[in-house]
Design a protein around this motif. Structure first.
Motif, PDB file in Angstrom:
ATOM      1  N   ARG A 205      -7.149  -4.149  15.300  1.00 45.63           N
ATOM      2  CA  ARG A 205      -7.494  -5.251  14.412  1.00 45.63           C
ATOM      3  C   ARG A 205      -6.778  -6.543  14.780  1.00 45.63           C
TER       4      ARG A 205
ATOM      5  N   VAL B  82       0.857  -1.190   0.000  1.00 48.24           N
ATOM      6  CA  VAL B  82       0.000   0.000   0.000  1.00 48.24           C
ATOM      7  C   VAL B  82       0.895   1.242   0.000  1.00 48.24           C
TER       8      VAL B  82
ATOM      9  N   ASP C 223      -5.624   0.566   6.541  1.00 52.09           N
ATOM     10  CA  ASP C 223      -6.908   0.173   7.099  1.00 52.09           C
ATOM     11  C   ASP C 223      -7.710  -0.635   6.073  1.00 52.09           C
ATOM     12  N   ALA C 224      -7.749  -0.116   4.847  1.00 52.84           N
ATOM     13  CA  ALA C 224      -8.529  -0.773   3.795  1.00 52.84           C
ATOM     14  C   ALA C 224      -7.922  -2.122   3.398  1.00 52.84           C
ATOM     15  N   ALA C 225      -6.602  -2.255   3.545  1.00 53.81           N
ATOM     16  CA  ALA C 225      -5.927  -3.492   3.111  1.00 53.81           C
ATOM     17  C   ALA C 225      -6.017  -4.603   4.158  1.00 53.81           C
TER      18      ALA C 225
ATOM     19  N   GLU D 100      -5.301   5.304   5.934  1.00 46.75           N
ATOM     20  CA  GLU D 100      -6.548   4.710   5.403  1.00 46.75           C
ATOM     21  C   GLU D 100      -6.232   3.553   4.454  1.00 46.75           C
ATOM     22  N   GLU D 101      -5.116   3.664   3.756  1.00 46.60           N
ATOM     23  CA  GLU D 101      -4.724   2.611   2.807  1.00 46.60           C
ATOM     24  C   GLU D 101      -4.433   1.305   3.546  1.00 46.60           C
TER      25      GLU D 101
END
Ligand SMILES: *Cc1c(COP(=O)(O)O)cnc(C)c1O
Length: 394
Positions: free
Chosen positions: A207, A159, A168-170, A165-166
């Protein structure tokens, strides 16, 4: 005809015979100021008396046994590293790539050991560099590194750096860990901000994902803290260290918390040479010197002086240089001309600098460089730039 040394490097036509502190001396007796330190390796310069002493002492006693037996120097270095870091335990390697490979294996093994083997993907950053093994070029697959070496290893995903955010999205149900360099080295001396690193730690905690740091280049005092992540007030679960840790003797280490190392039981990993008596004798001496708070304060002071000098050089040569960035004595000058032109012009001034991605020239002197030597270094870079300005190859 191919040279006896396999031609995988575009080498200079000169080399060195000996070194003293921040200086290396060629066969004709020319003295070069070493502001690359063998790419952030010779953190205490060349032929440091204490390192020479401990290495030669150990050389007269015992070179190698095997990790089948206890290795007192290895135990001593592991204890020192544990005392000076977040870590509870250490695995020793011979190089950086091996240390990051160990980190990745450990992260996968952790999830395996708690019954979630499907969690095996590692998130890495674009422009990262983690070494040259098949595993590590798969982790950080820049075009130059991977061309012709397919198939790569699966299980890595990249990423963009700096965008939380990148990451997070991955992150998904199959993510084992996030792996980053706090200051991207080969990528062009790109520091990740404290707020990004804090957010990354928080995200990994939320996470339930492991955080792996590659401090092979930015660790061991280079930024003015023993480890670069200390600036952000965070700690990783696993960390790879190499380069400076051996002060020029091949040595790498993978540090971890007890929890993250939970899967690494007897038989899971090994190395013939890793943590051998010679490397660890030197490693102990390096760490004893570099971890001293007074030494680290001096690194920060010297770094401030160097950075100020470089800012001056940049404003004197706006046609050659764009800006300086980095942390401590890990600095990068973004160039407007080709970075290799600056480095070659530096050779004429008898100064060693090293290139990095994004058209950057790296300035990575030994950490014990004196203020006088910093002045000399700044003068040499100024002259190197002066000889370039307006030249046609620039
Ligand atoms: C140099 C480096 C490596 C690879 O180390 P080797 O000793 O060459 O295998 C890995 N990661 C980073 C950040 C490095 O700077």
């Amino acid at each position: 005809m191919i040279s006896p040394v396999m031609p995988t490097y575009a080498r200079t036509n000169f080399g060195f015979e000996r070194g003293e502190g921040c200086w290396v001396i060629d066969e004709e007796g020319n003295r070069y100021l070493d502001a690359g330190a063998g790419i952030a390796v010779s953190c205490l310069g060349h032929a440091h008396p204490r390192l020479v002493e401990v290495l030669t002492q150990q050389a007269g006693r015992l070179w190698h046994t095997s990790n089948l037996y206890r290795i007192p120097n290895q135990e001593r270095l592991a204890e020192l590293l544990v005392d000076h870091s977040f870590a509870d335990t250490v695995f020793f390697n011979n190089s950086g790539a091996e240390a990051v490979e160990t980190a990745v294996k450990m992260a996968r093994r952790y999830w395996h050991s708690i019954g979630e083997p499907e969690r095996n993907e590692i998130i890495t950053l674009e422009h990262a560099f983690h070494g040259r093994t098949l595993g590590m070029i798969s982790a950080a697959p820049s075009a130059k590194l991977v061309e012709g070496f397919a198939p790569l290893l699966p299980g890595f995903r990249q990423v963009q750096a700096g965008e939380i955010e990148e990451v997070d999205a991955a992150l998904g149900h199959n993510t084992a860990a996030v792996l980053v360099e706090p200051v991207l080295g080969e990528g062009g001396i790109i520091p990740l901000s404290d707020s990004y690193l804090k957010a990354l730690r928080q995200l990994c905690d939320n996470r339930g994902v492991l955080l792996i740091l590659d401090e092979i280049q930015c660790g061991m005092g280079r930024t003015g803290k023993l480890f670069a992540h200390e600036w952000a007030g965070i700690s990783p679960d696993i960390m790879a260290v190499a380069k400076g840790i051996g002060g020029g003797f091949p040595l790498g280490a993978c540090l971890a918390t007890e929890k993250a190392a939970g899967g690494m039981v007897a038989g899971t990993h090994g190395s013939t040479y890793g943590g051998n008596p010679l490397a660890c004798a030197v490693g102990c001496a390096v760490l004893e010197i570099v971890s001293d708070p007074g030494f680290l304060q001096q690194v920060s002071r010297t770094a401030g002086y160097l950075r100020q000098g470089l800012e001056g050089v940049i404003s004197s040569h706006p046609d050659v240089f764009d800006s300086v960035r980095g942390s401590g004595l890990m600095l990068g000058i973004k160039c407007k001309v080709k970075n290799m032109s600056v480095i070659e012009s530096g050779y004429d001034q008898r100064v060693l600098l090293v290139p990095a991605g994004d058209n950057v020239v790296r300035v990575l002197p030994p950490l014990n460089i004196t203020i006088d030597e910093v002045s000399t270094l700044v003068r040499k870079i100024d002259r190197a730039a002066g000889n370039l300005a307006g030249s046609s190859d620039a």
